[in-house]
Design a protein around this motif. Structure first.
Motif, PDB file in Angstrom:
ATOM      1  N   ASN A 311      28.783  47.471  39.933  1.00 37.15           N
ATOM      2  CA  ASN A 311      29.873  48.091  39.192  1.00 37.15           C
ATOM      3  C   ASN A 311      30.683  47.040  38.442  1.00 37.15           C
ATOM      4  O   ASN A 311      31.226  46.107  39.039  1.00 37.15           O
ATOM      5  CB  ASN A 311      30.785  48.865  40.146  1.00 37.15           C
ATOM      6  CG  ASN A 311      31.871  49.603  39.405  1.00 37.15           C
ATOM      7  OD1 ASN A 311      32.982  49.108  39.300  1.00 37.15           O
ATOM      8  ND2 ASN A 311      31.551  50.762  38.866  1.00 37.15           N
ATOM      9  N   ASN A 312      30.762  47.193  37.130  1.00 34.83           N
ATOM     10  CA  ASN A 312      31.434  46.207  36.293  1.00 34.83           C
ATOM     11  C   ASN A 312      32.942  46.174  36.523  1.00 34.83           C
ATOM     12  O   ASN A 312      33.554  45.106  36.572  1.00 34.83           O
ATOM     13  CB  ASN A 312      31.140  46.479  34.821  1.00 34.83           C
ATOM     14  CG  ASN A 312      29.693  46.238  34.469  1.00 34.83           C
ATOM     15  OD1 ASN A 312      29.016  45.424  35.098  1.00 34.83           O
ATOM     16  ND2 ASN A 312      29.195  46.949  33.472  1.00 34.83           N
ATOM     17  N   LEU A 313      33.556  47.351  36.614  1.00 35.95           N
ATOM     18  CA  LEU A 313      35.007  47.410  36.828  1.00 35.95           C
ATOM     19  C   LEU A 313      35.398  46.675  38.106  1.00 35.95           C
ATOM     20  O   LEU A 313      36.354  45.885  38.116  1.00 35.95           O
ATOM     21  CB  LEU A 313      35.449  48.873  36.868  1.00 35.95           C
ATOM     22  CG  LEU A 313      36.924  49.238  37.059  1.00 35.95           C
ATOM     23  CD1 LEU A 313      37.349  49.238  38.511  1.00 35.95           C
ATOM     24  CD2 LEU A 313      37.843  48.344  36.253  1.00 35.95           C
ATOM     25  N   SER A 314      34.667  46.901  39.187  1.00 35.89           N
ATOM     26  CA  SER A 314      34.978  46.229  40.451  1.00 35.89           C
ATOM     27  C   SER A 314      34.906  44.720  40.302  1.00 35.89           C
ATOM     28  O   SER A 314      35.769  43.982  40.795  1.00 35.89           O
ATOM     29  CB  SER A 314      34.012  46.692  41.544  1.00 35.89           C
ATOM     30  OG  SER A 314      34.194  48.054  41.847  1.00 35.89           O
ATOM     31  N   ALA A 315      33.867  44.236  39.613  1.00 35.32           N
ATOM     32  CA  ALA A 315      33.715  42.796  39.435  1.00 35.32           C
ATOM     33  C   ALA A 315      34.867  42.203  38.643  1.00 35.32           C
ATOM     34  O   ALA A 315      35.405  41.137  38.994  1.00 35.32           O
ATOM     35  CB  ALA A 315      32.389  42.500  38.738  1.00 35.32           C
ATOM     36  N   GLU A 316      35.286  42.891  37.585  1.00 33.36           N
ATOM     37  CA  GLU A 316      36.357  42.347  36.746  1.00 33.36           C
ATOM     38  C   GLU A 316      37.690  42.342  37.482  1.00 33.36           C
ATOM     39  O   GLU A 316      38.451  41.364  37.409  1.00 33.36           O
ATOM     40  CB  GLU A 316      36.464  43.151  35.444  1.00 33.36           C
ATOM     41  CG  GLU A 316      35.201  43.176  34.593  1.00 33.36           C
ATOM     42  CD  GLU A 316      34.743  41.806  34.131  1.00 33.36           C
ATOM     43  OE1 GLU A 316      35.478  40.813  34.317  1.00 33.36           O
ATOM     44  OE2 GLU A 316      33.638  41.730  33.571  1.00 33.36           O
ATOM     45  N   VAL A 317      38.003  43.411  38.192  1.00 33.21           N
ATOM     46  CA  VAL A 317      39.283  43.477  38.907  1.00 33.21           C
ATOM     47  C   VAL A 317      39.328  42.444  40.033  1.00 33.21           C
ATOM     48  O   VAL A 317      40.327  41.735  40.211  1.00 33.21           O
ATOM     49  CB  VAL A 317      39.508  44.905  39.450  1.00 33.21           C
ATOM     50  CG1 VAL A 317      40.690  44.931  40.410  1.00 33.21           C
ATOM     51  CG2 VAL A 317      39.752  45.875  38.312  1.00 33.21           C
ATOM     52  N   ILE A 318      38.244  42.346  40.790  1.00 32.91           N
ATOM     53  CA  ILE A 318      38.202  41.376  41.881  1.00 32.91           C
ATOM     54  C   ILE A 318      38.248  39.957  41.330  1.00 32.91           C
ATOM     55  O   ILE A 318      38.931  39.077  41.873  1.00 32.91           O
ATOM     56  CB  ILE A 318      36.948  41.608  42.742  1.00 32.91           C
ATOM     57  CG1 ILE A 318      37.124  42.901  43.565  1.00 32.91           C
ATOM     58  CG2 ILE A 318      36.679  40.427  43.659  1.00 32.91           C
ATOM     59  CD1 ILE A 318      35.885  43.328  44.323  1.00 32.91           C
ATOM     60  N   GLY A 319      37.538  39.704  40.230  1.00 35.89           N
ATOM     61  CA  GLY A 319      37.575  38.381  39.618  1.00 35.89           C
ATOM     62  C   GLY A 319      38.948  38.015  39.104  1.00 35.89           C
ATOM     63  O   GLY A 319      39.403  36.871  39.251  1.00 35.89           O
ATOM     64  N   LEU A 320      39.637  38.983  38.481  1.00 39.16           N
ATOM     65  CA  LEU A 320      40.998  38.730  38.004  1.00 39.16           C
ATOM     66  C   LEU A 320      41.941  38.411  39.158  1.00 39.16           C
ATOM     67  O   LEU A 320      42.780  37.505  39.063  1.00 39.16           O
ATOM     68  CB  LEU A 320      41.514  39.944  37.232  1.00 39.16           C
ATOM     69  CG  LEU A 320      41.040  40.095  35.790  1.00 39.16           C
ATOM     70  CD1 LEU A 320      41.357  41.496  35.276  1.00 39.16           C
ATOM     71  CD2 LEU A 320      41.688  39.040  34.889  1.00 39.16           C
ATOM     72  N   ALA A 321      41.806  39.161  40.256  1.00 41.92           N
ATOM     73  CA  ALA A 321      42.665  38.896  41.410  1.00 41.92           C
ATOM     74  C   ALA A 321      42.420  37.500  41.957  1.00 41.92           C
ATOM     75  O   ALA A 321      43.361  36.797  42.351  1.00 41.92           O
ATOM     76  CB  ALA A 321      42.412  39.945  42.490  1.00 41.92           C
ATOM     77  N   ALA A 322      41.161  37.066  41.968  1.00 46.85           N
ATOM     78  CA  ALA A 322      40.847  35.730  42.460  1.00 46.85           C
ATOM     79  C   ALA A 322      41.412  34.658  41.534  1.00 46.85           C
ATOM     80  O   ALA A 322      42.015  33.672  41.987  1.00 46.85           O
ATOM     81  CB  ALA A 322      39.335  35.571  42.601  1.00 46.85           C
TER      82      ALA A 322
END
Length: 482
Positions: A311-322
């Motif tokens: 899932n692309n959205l999950s990857a982007e949100v988790i990456g931004l949080a990191a």
């Protein structure tokens, strides 16, 4: 007429390859797509002429290469880029990290009325769903709230809110959604329609196919027939008129996730007997009172689902949080991915690995902006260590992989990748990265980009089948030979 909906899944499913009535999402930025530059290699598999194949098979503990081909050539990693995203997030946030969605208030409640503002604050939960909003509403109702005297605000300040992930994708692609701290149902909506004698007659937009967001009569708009999803009219799609008697549905991306989530929350609140004003964007001030909170699953479980469903959205949100642990002011996916990339390469993973040419353009791998060599991706995979390896999906997770292989795949037109671990016939556990691409045809596809078109060319589908055959042959040789 009431439309019947089906449930959403977190997978980044593409629109069906048959008739595609949606011509695009208006108002998105258009940026030039990056080209692909790497040496082509001769390939014997039919259908892969002029394609390049690069790989490395290695010992996951020592990093020693057992077999390699074009291991230092640059490839588009596609969704294989989700591996370094997860590796960094697990290290920077911790596997037990949870994302919290909150309901806050600026005043006191008396007689069922909140004498102040109600604030729906996003915490970056990538898996927040309608059921989560209902749970928060249940806690409000239990506290006796029936009306808000002030404003109803939605707060997305924890992360930047972006209208899409990659500007080189079709407007209506459901895997290229908006991104933000308040994301709901993977920021996709189900658009359903039917046709009357004079044209499209009824259109319904629903979250995850369950709760209606809007239902309106068709009406003309500049440039063609269009339908609003949100009150400010930002999310719009153009629909080619279907033939008489036709109807259908398709998943479409949401470009303003915070407003979409708040709009649905208000509708659900009305159903629960709680009257809320029209939502407005805002930030929670100091001194607010917490009325309710909802924690996500632990990051490790979210990451497992992210890798399984890609899932692309999950990857982007988790990456931004990191990345915000490294720089709280980061505001773009490109900058965020660059920070994560720099942090990973500084950890010393893969001693002797050259990082020249490595580029992570975002956290999901969507688009053609990212670059990595097989050797670089192997070092990044090793950076995640056993914590990451244990999350890799396999055949038991419904993935089309041979037994004993746990890996993350990546697929774009004329781009295919796979990276992970395999267990050989001799019982050895080895790491591998395998990339296949046709650089000329990928570059031609990017040059001819039409954001109104979502269909994958038939030639690209045939190429993907040939690439999959070659991939399986290489994997089979490794499993049998080691």
């Amino acid at each position: 007429m009431t439309a019947k909906f089906h449930s959403a899944s977190p997978a980044d499913n593409r629109l069906p390859l048959g008739r595609r009535p949606f011509l695009g999402l208006l108002g998105s930025l258009v940026l030039p797509a990056a080209g692909l530059a790497m040496p082509a290699m001769a390939e014997a598999t039919s259908g892969l002429e002029n394609s390049a194949i690069g790989y490395i098979l290695f010992d996951p503990a020592s990093g020693r290469a057992l077999e390699a081909q074009a291991a230092d050539s640059s490839f588009i990693p596609a969704s294989v880029a989700k591996l370094p995203t997860v590796a960094a997030a697990l290290a920077l946030l911790g596997p037990d990290h949870r994302f919290t969605t909150r309901l806050l208030a600026t005043g006191a409640m008396a007689g069922g009325t909140l004498r102040g503002d109600l604030i729906l604050q996003g915490g970056g939960d990538p898996a927040l769903a309608t059921e989560g909003l209902l749970e928060l509403l249940g806690r409000l109702a239990a506290a006796g709230l029936r009306r808000v005297e002030g404003r109803f605000l939605y707060d997305t300040a924890l992360l930047p809110e972006l209208a899409e992930i990659d500007a080189g994708q079709p407007w209506a692609a459901p895997y290229n959604t908006g991104v933000g701290a308040l994301s709901l149902n993977y920021n996709r909506a189900l658009l359903s329609w039917r046709r009357g004698a004079a044209g499209p007659e009824v259109l319904t937009v629903a979250d995850a196919g369950r709760q209606p967001l809007d239902s309106v009569e068709a009406r003309p708009m500049a440039g063609g027939g269009g339908f609003p999803l949100l009150p400010d009219g930002v999310d719009r799609w153009l629909m080619a008129p279907p033939a008489a008697g036709e109807g259908g549905s398709a998943w479409v991306p949401v470009a303003r996730p915070g407003l979409a989530a708040a709009t649905l929350f208000r509708r659900l609140a009305a159903d629960a007997g709680i009257a809320l004003p029209v939502p407005q964007a805002g930030s929670a001030p100091a001194g607010v009172v917490a009325l309710a909170a909802l924690d996500s699953l632990p990051l490790a479980e979210l990451a497992r689902g992210l890798l399984r469903h890609s899932n692309n959205l999950s990857a982007e949100v988790i990456g931004l949080a990191a990345s915000r642990r490294l720089d709280p002011a980061v505001a773009t996916l490109d900058r965020s991915a660059t920070l994560v990339q720099g942090w990973l390469t500084r950890q010393g993973a893969g001693q002797g690995t050259g990082w020249n040419g490595l580029r992570l353009a975002n956290h999901s791998g969507l688009g053609t902006g990212s670059r990595a060599t097989p050797r670089q991706m192997a070092a990044l995979l090793r950076a995640g260590g056993p914590t990451l390896w244990d999350l890799l999906p396999g055949e038991e997770d419904g993935k089309a992989l041979p037994p004993g292989i746990h890996a993350k795949s990546g697929t774009l037109a004329y781009v295919k990748g796979l990276a992970g671990l395999l267990t050989t016939a001799g019982g050895r556990r080895l790491g591998f990265v395998l990339f296949i691409a046709d650089p000329a045809r990928r570059a031609a596809l990017d040059a001819a980009l039409d954001r109104r078109v979502t269909a994958t060319p038939a030639e690209a589908r045939a190429w993907a089948a040939a690439a999959r055959k070659s991939q399986d042959e290489i994997l089979g040789r490794w499993i049998a030979g080691y």
